[in-house]
Design a protein around this motif. Structure first.
Motif, PDB file in Angstrom:
ATOM      1  N   ALA A  73     -27.362  -3.667  -7.225  1.00 36.34           N
ATOM      2  CA  ALA A  73     -28.765  -4.324  -6.109  1.00 36.34           C
ATOM      3  C   ALA A  73     -27.803  -4.737  -4.941  1.00 36.34           C
ATOM      4  O   ALA A  73     -27.128  -4.479  -4.440  1.00 36.34           O
ATOM      5  N   PRO A  74     -28.877  -5.201  -4.063  1.00 32.95           N
ATOM      6  CA  PRO A  74     -28.490  -5.565  -2.612  1.00 32.95           C
ATOM      7  C   PRO A  74     -27.755  -6.705  -2.172  1.00 32.95           C
ATOM      8  O   PRO A  74     -27.217  -7.002  -1.871  1.00 32.95           O
ATOM      9  N   TRP A  75     -27.714  -7.891  -3.169  1.00 35.43           N
ATOM     10  CA  TRP A  75     -27.393  -8.874  -3.482  1.00 35.43           C
ATOM     11  C   TRP A  75     -25.406  -8.482  -3.428  1.00 35.43           C
ATOM     12  O   TRP A  75     -24.563  -9.155  -3.843  1.00 35.43           O
ATOM     13  N   ASN A  76     -25.345  -7.041  -4.385  1.00 28.77           N
ATOM     14  CA  ASN A  76     -24.008  -6.581  -4.594  1.00 28.77           C
ATOM     15  C   ASN A  76     -23.506  -5.921  -3.611  1.00 28.77           C
ATOM     16  O   ASN A  76     -24.337  -5.660  -2.434  1.00 28.77           O
ATOM     17  N   LYS A  77     -22.289  -5.931  -3.737  1.00 25.85           N
ATOM     18  CA  LYS A  77     -21.123  -5.352  -2.517  1.00 25.85           C
ATOM     19  C   LYS A  77     -20.847  -3.764  -3.493  1.00 25.85           C
ATOM     20  O   LYS A  77     -20.495  -4.225  -4.395  1.00 25.85           O
ATOM     21  N   ILE A  78     -20.020  -2.868  -2.803  1.00 26.38           N
ATOM     22  CA  ILE A  78     -19.345  -1.758  -3.234  1.00 26.38           C
ATOM     23  C   ILE A  78     -18.111  -1.162  -1.912  1.00 26.38           C
ATOM     24  O   ILE A  78     -17.972  -1.328  -1.019  1.00 26.38           O
ATOM     25  N   PHE A  79     -16.573  -1.324  -2.811  1.00 29.56           N
ATOM     26  CA  PHE A  79     -16.078  -1.104  -1.815  1.00 29.56           C
ATOM     27  C   PHE A  79     -14.922  -0.173  -2.214  1.00 29.56           C
ATOM     28  O   PHE A  79     -15.187   0.405  -3.225  1.00 29.56           O
ATOM     29  N   ILE A  80     -14.967   0.586  -0.962  1.00 37.22           N
ATOM     30  CA  ILE A  80     -14.293   2.058  -1.341  1.00 37.22           C
ATOM     31  C   ILE A  80     -13.248   2.589  -1.095  1.00 37.22           C
ATOM     32  O   ILE A  80     -13.112   2.266   0.050  1.00 37.22           O
ATOM     33  N   TYR A  81     -12.573   3.420  -1.882  1.00 33.40           N
ATOM     34  CA  TYR A  81     -10.894   3.486  -1.903  1.00 33.40           C
ATOM     35  C   TYR A  81     -11.084   4.905  -2.381  1.00 33.40           C
ATOM     36  O   TYR A  81     -11.708   5.696  -2.880  1.00 33.40           O
ATOM     37  N   GLU A  82      -9.727   5.526  -1.130  1.00 32.24           N
ATOM     38  CA  GLU A  82      -9.621   6.777  -1.873  1.00 32.24           C
ATOM     39  C   GLU A  82      -8.371   6.745  -2.634  1.00 32.24           C
ATOM     40  O   GLU A  82      -7.891   6.155  -2.975  1.00 32.24           O
ATOM     41  N   VAL A  83      -9.550   8.240  -3.324  1.00 30.27           N
ATOM     42  CA  VAL A  83      -7.870   7.812  -5.218  1.00 30.27           C
ATOM     43  C   VAL A  83      -6.960   9.487  -4.392  1.00 30.27           C
ATOM     44  O   VAL A  83      -6.794   9.707  -6.042  1.00 30.27           O
ATOM     45  N   ARG A  84      -7.455  10.419  -3.815  1.00 33.91           N
ATOM     46  CA  ARG A  84      -6.929  11.872  -3.647  1.00 33.91           C
ATOM     47  C   ARG A  84      -4.791  11.338  -3.116  1.00 33.91           C
ATOM     48  O   ARG A  84      -5.281  10.591  -2.823  1.00 33.91           O
ATOM     49  N   GLN A  85      -4.110  12.207  -3.595  1.00 38.96           N
ATOM     50  CA  GLN A  85      -2.931  12.079  -2.764  1.00 38.96           C
ATOM     51  C   GLN A  85      -2.915  11.761  -1.075  1.00 38.96           C
ATOM     52  O   GLN A  85      -3.649  12.783  -0.448  1.00 38.96           O
ATOM     53  N   GLN A  86      -2.474  10.548  -1.107  1.00 40.48           N
ATOM     54  CA  GLN A  86      -1.834  10.371  -0.054  1.00 40.48           C
ATOM     55  C   GLN A  86      -0.619  10.503   0.316  1.00 40.48           C
ATOM     56  O   GLN A  86       0.018  10.400  -0.314  1.00 40.48           O
ATOM     57  N   GLU A  87      -0.101  10.101   2.272  1.00 41.34           N
ATOM     58  CA  GLU A  87       0.867   9.987   2.163  1.00 41.34           C
ATOM     59  C   GLU A  87       1.431   8.866   3.243  1.00 41.34           C
ATOM     60  O   GLU A  87       0.866   9.009   4.637  1.00 41.34           O
ATOM     61  N   ILE A  88       2.147   8.561   3.350  1.00 40.65           N
ATOM     62  CA  ILE A  88       2.784   7.346   4.849  1.00 40.65           C
ATOM     63  C   ILE A  88       4.187   7.733   4.936  1.00 40.65           C
ATOM     64  O   ILE A  88       5.049   8.401   4.161  1.00 40.65           O
ATOM     65  N   TYR A  89       4.810   7.491   6.497  1.00 42.52           N
ATOM     66  CA  TYR A  89       5.677   8.441   6.927  1.00 42.52           C
ATOM     67  C   TYR A  89       6.738   6.728   7.208  1.00 42.52           C
ATOM     68  O   TYR A  89       6.230   6.062   7.917  1.00 42.52           O
ATOM     69  N   GLU A  90       7.682   6.782   6.465  1.00 42.93           N
ATOM     70  CA  GLU A  90       8.691   5.723   7.113  1.00 42.93           C
ATOM     71  C   GLU A  90       9.972   6.353   7.789  1.00 42.93           C
ATOM     72  O   GLU A  90      10.400   7.227   7.150  1.00 42.93           O
ATOM     73  N   LYS A  91      10.153   5.327   8.658  1.00 42.51           N
ATOM     74  CA  LYS A  91      11.375   4.986   9.248  1.00 42.51           C
ATOM     75  C   LYS A  91      11.771   3.943   8.834  1.00 42.51           C
ATOM     76  O   LYS A  91      11.717   3.033   9.658  1.00 42.51           O
ATOM     77  N   MET A  92      13.157   4.104   8.983  1.00 46.40           N
ATOM     78  CA  MET A  92      13.826   2.570   8.427  1.00 46.40           C
ATOM     79  C   MET A  92      15.497   2.761   8.164  1.00 46.40           C
ATOM     80  O   MET A  92      16.042   4.079   8.959  1.00 46.40           O
ATOM     81  N   GLN A  93      15.464   1.568   9.228  1.00 43.40           N
ATOM     82  CA  GLN A  93      17.486   1.315   9.255  1.00 43.40           C
ATOM     83  C   GLN A  93      17.943   1.166   8.198  1.00 43.40           C
ATOM     84  O   GLN A  93      17.273  -0.240   7.573  1.00 43.40           O
ATOM     85  N   VAL A  94      18.803   1.183   7.239  1.00 45.98           N
ATOM     86  CA  VAL A  94      19.217   1.051   6.329  1.00 45.98           C
ATOM     87  C   VAL A  94      21.026   1.148   6.677  1.00 45.98           C
ATOM     88  O   VAL A  94      21.526   1.340   7.759  1.00 45.98           O
ATOM     89  N   LEU A  95      21.404   0.340   5.423  1.00 47.60           N
ATOM     90  CA  LEU A  95      23.351   0.202   5.402  1.00 47.60           C
ATOM     91  C   LEU A  95      23.998   0.543   4.296  1.00 47.60           C
ATOM     92  O   LEU A  95      23.265   0.957   2.926  1.00 47.60           O
ATOM     93  N   SER A  96      24.734   1.147   4.935  1.00 49.91           N
ATOM     94  CA  SER A  96      25.521   1.804   3.829  1.00 49.91           C
ATOM     95  C   SER A  96      26.227   1.337   3.250  1.00 49.91           C
ATOM     96  O   SER A  96      26.869  -0.370   3.136  1.00 49.91           O
ATOM     97  N   SER A  97      27.690   1.888   2.535  1.00 48.36           N
ATOM     98  CA  SER A  97      28.632   0.666   1.372  1.00 48.36           C
ATOM     99  C   SER A  97      29.547  -0.084   2.215  1.00 48.36           C
ATOM    100  O   SER A  97      29.362  -0.792   1.912  1.00 48.36           O
ATOM    101  N   ASN A  98      29.824   1.025   3.433  1.00 45.23           N
ATOM    102  CA  ASN A  98      30.667   0.797   4.178  1.00 45.23           C
ATOM    103  C   ASN A  98      29.872  -0.143   5.386  1.00 45.23           C
ATOM    104  O   ASN A  98      30.809  -0.412   6.301  1.00 45.23           O
ATOM    105  N   GLY A  99      28.557  -0.946   5.251  1.00 49.76           N
ATOM    106  CA  GLY A  99      27.667  -1.559   6.286  1.00 49.76           C
ATOM    107  C   GLY A  99      27.803  -0.884   8.006  1.00 49.76           C
ATOM    108  O   GLY A  99      27.155  -1.373   8.176  1.00 49.76           O
TER     109      GLY A  99
END
Length: 284
Positions: A73-99
């Motif tokens: 119906a013209p008064w309704n909406k459709i939101f499209i989503y990617e449902v196949r496998q995707q990839e994101i790349y993360e580069k993080m700064q973390v701390l070890s057990s001794n800081g």
């Protein structure tokens, strides 16, 4: 000339649209607009979430719209989503057990749960990657890396932390309508001074292990020689104890007989020795 122009103008004013023509044009324009608002094409690897403006909002109790041409119906909406496998790349700064600060690089493979896209859209929205996935992965990475020393991260624990980050992230994302397929730790970067110290320590440990191996090998070789020498000594002692004078005489006789058969033996003197053993003369 003026009369001619005036007559032509009057003739143009006499031209009239066909009956109902304007209405037809208006209806055609409205139909085109409604058609464009009422149809959508969902591509491969995508699914659609239906939003009913006058029917309760996001539809969560029905399967999402599949691939292909869809009419709504013209008064309704459709939101499209990617449902196949995707990839994101993360580069993080973390701390070890001794800081110490560690730089971690990882790839995250994921996809929305195909039958829960409506709920994902309603609760998390189209920006669910930045709202849910990235914060979860970063939190899990900090928690896991904080359990290990830089030496462990650099050498033997990379596969372990990859598995633990995946498991902790999956526990959370499973409740957020997101399917986590895998997390791959691509690189673990330590501060240069720490990395150099670890490499020096590992080299020293390797050299120490190599030296210990040489010592063990030399010790085993010495033990082997001692055992062989002891065996020979025991054999000689047993042999000496078993050789009586009578046995020696018999062996001497046998040897003399064999020698006498040789073409080089010329003279055999019987009973000339101290013990009465034959003496052979003339060996050529």
């Amino acid at each position: 000339m003026n009369l001619k122009l005036k007559k032509m103008a009057n003739n143009q004013l006499d031209i009239k649209f066909p009956k109902g023509g304007i209405l037809i044009i208006v209806l055609a324009v409205v139909a085109i607009i409604l058609f464009s608002k009422s149809t959508v094409t969902i591509n491969s690897g995508q699914a659609g979430v239906l939003y009913k403006t006058f029917g309760g909002g996001v539809v969560t109790d029905e399967p999402p719209l599949g691939e292909g041409f869809q009419v709504v119906a013209p008064w309704n909406k459709i939101f499209i989503y990617e449902v196949r496998q995707q990839e994101i790349y993360e580069k993080m700064q973390v701390l070890s057990s001794n800081g110490l600060e560690i730089q971690l690089e990882a790839s995250v493979w994921f996809q929305p749960q195909s039958d829960k896209i409506g709920s994902l859209h309603q609760e998390k929205g189209e920006n669910y990657i930045s709202r849910v996935i990235q914060p979860t992965v970063r939190s899990a990475a900090r928690s896991v890396v904080g359990r290990y020393t830089p030496e462990q991260l650099y050498s033997s624990k990379r596969d372990v932390i990859q598995t633990e980050i995946f498991e902790e992230t999956k526990k959370i994302l499973d409740r957020q309508y997101i399917q986590l397929n895998d997390i791959l730790v691509r690189d673990v970067t330590l501060p240069t001074t720490i990395k150099t110290a670890i490499e020096r320590k590992l080299k020293q440990e390797q050299e120490s292990l190599e030296y210990e191996f040489r010592l063990v090998t030399a010790k085993k070789e010495a033990e082997k020689q001692i055992i062989e020498a002891q065996g020979k000594a025991d054999a000689n002692r047993i042999l000496s104890a078993s050789l009586t004078e009578k046995i020696l005489q018999d062996k001497g006789i046998e040897a003399t007989i064999e020698l006498s058969k040789s073409s080089n033996s010329k003279v055999v003197v019987i009973g000339s020795g101290k013990t009465g053993m034959p003496i052979i003369l003339g060996n050529q």
